[in-house]
Motif scaffolding. Sequence first.
Motif, PDB file in Angstrom:
ATOM      1  N   GLN A   1       0.834  -1.226   0.000  1.00  0.00           N
ATOM      2  CA  GLN A   1       0.000   0.000   0.000  1.00  0.00           C
ATOM      3  C   GLN A   1       0.854   1.255   0.000  1.00  0.00           C
ATOM      4  O   GLN A   1       0.640   2.181  -0.773  1.00  0.00           O
ATOM      5  N   CYS A   2       1.849   1.271   0.894  1.00  0.00           N
ATOM      6  CA  CYS A   2       2.694   2.469   1.054  1.00  0.00           C
ATOM      7  C   CYS A   2       3.487   2.762  -0.222  1.00  0.00           C
ATOM      8  O   CYS A   2       3.845   3.907  -0.466  1.00  0.00           O
ATOM      9  N   LEU A   3       3.791   1.725  -0.992  1.00  0.00           N
ATOM     10  CA  LEU A   3       4.677   1.902  -2.146  1.00  0.00           C
ATOM     11  C   LEU A   3       3.915   1.987  -3.469  1.00  0.00           C
ATOM     12  O   LEU A   3       4.530   2.065  -4.525  1.00  0.00           O
ATOM     13  N   GLU A   4       2.594   1.991  -3.375  1.00  0.00           N
ATOM     14  CA  GLU A   4       1.799   2.050  -4.603  1.00  0.00           C
ATOM     15  C   GLU A   4       2.151   3.304  -5.404  1.00  0.00           C
ATOM     16  O   GLU A   4       2.169   4.409  -4.858  1.00  0.00           O
ATOM     17  N   GLY A   5       2.469   3.120  -6.650  1.00  0.00           N
ATOM     18  CA  GLY A   5       2.776   4.265  -7.517  1.00  0.00           C
ATOM     19  C   GLY A   5       4.204   4.780  -7.383  1.00  0.00           C
ATOM     20  O   GLY A   5       4.603   5.675  -8.117  1.00  0.00           O
ATOM     21  N   VAL A   6       4.988   4.229  -6.451  1.00  0.00           N
ATOM     22  CA  VAL A   6       6.395   4.655  -6.305  1.00  0.00           C
ATOM     23  C   VAL A   6       7.234   3.801  -7.260  1.00  0.00           C
ATOM     24  O   VAL A   6       7.242   2.574  -7.156  1.00  0.00           O
ATOM     25  N   LYS A   7       7.937   4.452  -8.172  1.00  0.00           N
ATOM     26  CA  LYS A   7       8.643   3.708  -9.243  1.00  0.00           C
ATOM     27  C   LYS A   7       9.860   2.928  -8.735  1.00  0.00           C
ATOM     28  O   LYS A   7      10.034   1.770  -9.057  1.00  0.00           O
TER      29      LYS A   7
ATOM     30  N   GLY B   1      11.087  -5.917  -8.083  1.00  0.00           N
ATOM     31  CA  GLY B   1      12.195  -5.813  -9.026  1.00  0.00           C
ATOM     32  C   GLY B   1      12.829  -4.436  -9.123  1.00  0.00           C
ATOM     33  O   GLY B   1      13.944  -4.310  -9.623  1.00  0.00           O
ATOM     34  N   ALA B   2      12.125  -3.407  -8.671  1.00  0.00           N
ATOM     35  CA  ALA B   2      12.689  -2.056  -8.773  1.00  0.00           C
ATOM     36  C   ALA B   2      13.049  -1.473  -7.405  1.00  0.00           C
ATOM     37  O   ALA B   2      13.401  -0.301  -7.299  1.00  0.00           O
ATOM     38  N   TRP B   3      12.943  -2.293  -6.377  1.00  0.00           N
ATOM     39  CA  TRP B   3      13.251  -1.784  -5.033  1.00  0.00           C
ATOM     40  C   TRP B   3      14.761  -1.609  -4.864  1.00  0.00           C
ATOM     41  O   TRP B   3      15.556  -2.442  -5.300  1.00  0.00           O
ATOM     42  N   ASN B   4      15.133  -0.518  -4.193  1.00  0.00           N
ATOM     43  CA  ASN B   4      16.526  -0.285  -3.786  1.00  0.00           C
ATOM     44  C   ASN B   4      16.606  -0.460  -2.265  1.00  0.00           C
ATOM     45  O   ASN B   4      15.614  -0.231  -1.563  1.00  0.00           O
ATOM     46  N   PHE B   5      17.788  -0.823  -1.795  1.00  0.00           N
ATOM     47  CA  PHE B   5      17.924  -1.126  -0.367  1.00  0.00           C
ATOM     48  C   PHE B   5      19.133  -0.416   0.239  1.00  0.00           C
ATOM     49  O   PHE B   5      20.200  -0.364  -0.377  1.00  0.00           O
TER      50      PHE B   5
ATOM     51  N   GLU C   1      20.480  10.906  -2.574  1.00  0.00           N
ATOM     52  CA  GLU C   1      20.382  10.886  -4.047  1.00  0.00           C
ATOM     53  C   GLU C   1      19.117  10.188  -4.539  1.00  0.00           C
ATOM     54  O   GLU C   1      18.693  10.397  -5.665  1.00  0.00           O
ATOM     55  N   ARG C   2      18.530   9.362  -3.702  1.00  0.00           N
ATOM     56  CA  ARG C   2      17.297   8.669  -4.092  1.00  0.00           C
ATOM     57  C   ARG C   2      16.056   9.333  -3.494  1.00  0.00           C
ATOM     58  O   ARG C   2      14.984   8.743  -3.462  1.00  0.00           O
ATOM     59  N   GLY C   3      16.247  10.533  -3.000  1.00  0.00           N
ATOM     60  CA  GLY C   3      15.093  11.293  -2.503  1.00  0.00           C
ATOM     61  C   GLY C   3      14.590  10.830  -1.152  1.00  0.00           C
ATOM     62  O   GLY C   3      13.436  11.061  -0.799  1.00  0.00           O
ATOM     63  N   GLY C   4      15.437  10.160  -0.381  1.00  0.00           N
ATOM     64  CA  GLY C   4      15.051   9.722   0.958  1.00  0.00           C
ATOM     65  C   GLY C   4      14.513   8.297   0.960  1.00  0.00           C
ATOM     66  O   GLY C   4      14.285   7.705  -0.090  1.00  0.00           O
ATOM     67  N   MET C   5      14.333   7.785   2.172  1.00  0.00           N
ATOM     68  CA  MET C   5      13.854   6.397   2.324  1.00  0.00           C
ATOM     69  C   MET C   5      12.330   6.385   2.355  1.00  0.00           C
ATOM     70  O   MET C   5      11.716   7.188   3.065  1.00  0.00           O
ATOM     71  N   ASN C   6      11.742   5.458   1.622  1.00  0.00           N
ATOM     72  CA  ASN C   6      10.281   5.334   1.678  1.00  0.00           C
ATOM     73  C   ASN C   6       9.856   4.642   2.964  1.00  0.00           C
ATOM     74  O   ASN C   6       8.962   5.127   3.657  1.00  0.00           O
ATOM     75  N   VAL C   7      10.494   3.512   3.253  1.00  0.00           N
ATOM     76  CA  VAL C   7      10.122   2.768   4.463  1.00  0.00           C
ATOM     77  C   VAL C   7      11.369   2.228   5.149  1.00  0.00           C
ATOM     78  O   VAL C   7      12.241   1.641   4.494  1.00  0.00           O
ATOM     79  N   VAL C   8      11.449   2.432   6.451  1.00  0.00           N
ATOM     80  CA  VAL C   8      12.469   1.777   7.279  1.00  0.00           C
ATOM     81  C   VAL C   8      11.759   0.695   8.092  1.00  0.00           C
ATOM     82  O   VAL C   8      10.749   0.973   8.737  1.00  0.00           O
ATOM     83  N   ILE C   9      12.298  -0.505   8.039  1.00  0.00           N
ATOM     84  CA  ILE C   9      11.722  -1.625   8.787  1.00  0.00           C
ATOM     85  C   ILE C   9      12.637  -1.907   9.976  1.00  0.00           C
ATOM     86  O   ILE C   9      13.805  -2.256   9.788  1.00  0.00           O
ATOM     87  N   LEU C  10      12.113  -1.725  11.172  1.00  0.00           N
ATOM     88  CA  LEU C  10      12.941  -1.794  12.381  1.00  0.00           C
ATOM     89  C   LEU C  10      12.486  -2.885  13.339  1.00  0.00           C
ATOM     90  O   LEU C  10      11.277  -3.144  13.454  1.00  0.00           O
TER      91      LEU C  10
END
Length: 245
Positions: A25-31, A62-66, A125-134
Amino acid sequence: MRSLRWTVGGTPEIMGLQVADRLRQCLEGVKAPLICPASGTTPAPLYHELVRRHRAGTMDLGAWNFVGLDEWIGLNGSDEGSCRWWLDKDLFRPLGVGEDRICFFDGRAADLAGECATTERFIAERGGMNVVILGIGTNGHIAMNEPGTDVAARSRVVTLHPTTQSVGQKYFTRQTVLEKGITLGLGTIREARHIFLLATGEHKASIIQQALEGPVSADVPASLLRDHPGLEVWLDEAAAGKLGG
Ligand code: PGA
């Protein structure tokens, strides 16, 4: 202050399914999202579920960065039991993530300040983190931000609390020196859009109660995340056992 809500998922496995749904849900539409995944016991069921969905074709990672959250000083992905080693095993390798999509602290590097600068730059450079899992330590630590930490701290090398040094042995098959760590700071973590804090097991019930219902204090680093508008807390029944609700 906004009232903090938490979700109790029953078992760790059910919690893993719920968090996977929420991530989608949180990543919907995020390329090309940037995700920061903690290593450790707690998020493993979530990672297994993400790998299952990716393989089944029901969720495309497939397009997630970590970006790595933390690492033990003296260790890197070539060391069995290191943070990177666990994530390679549970997440990166099963997903087939290439090195170009990962930035991870090398705890063996000669230039540790350089590791911190590279990591902060990768995030920016990637515009910040979308989600941090802690996860959360039994002493309230977040990543390797130990009690007494500065809420505004950036990536840096830290000395580990004795509890972290002894509890951390569980990730290794032989006794390992765990005196220092390299970690994102709370200030860095707090810049993420979403922060998912996960806890499972009865041994986490007491610290979860302190983190969510006790005073906001650097003595319990997790409590310093409470005012973050994107904080979501995910618990199993056992970890939620001491909450007044
Ligand atoms: P754990 O670690 O998920 O293995 O309990 C949590 C932490 O120390 O942050």
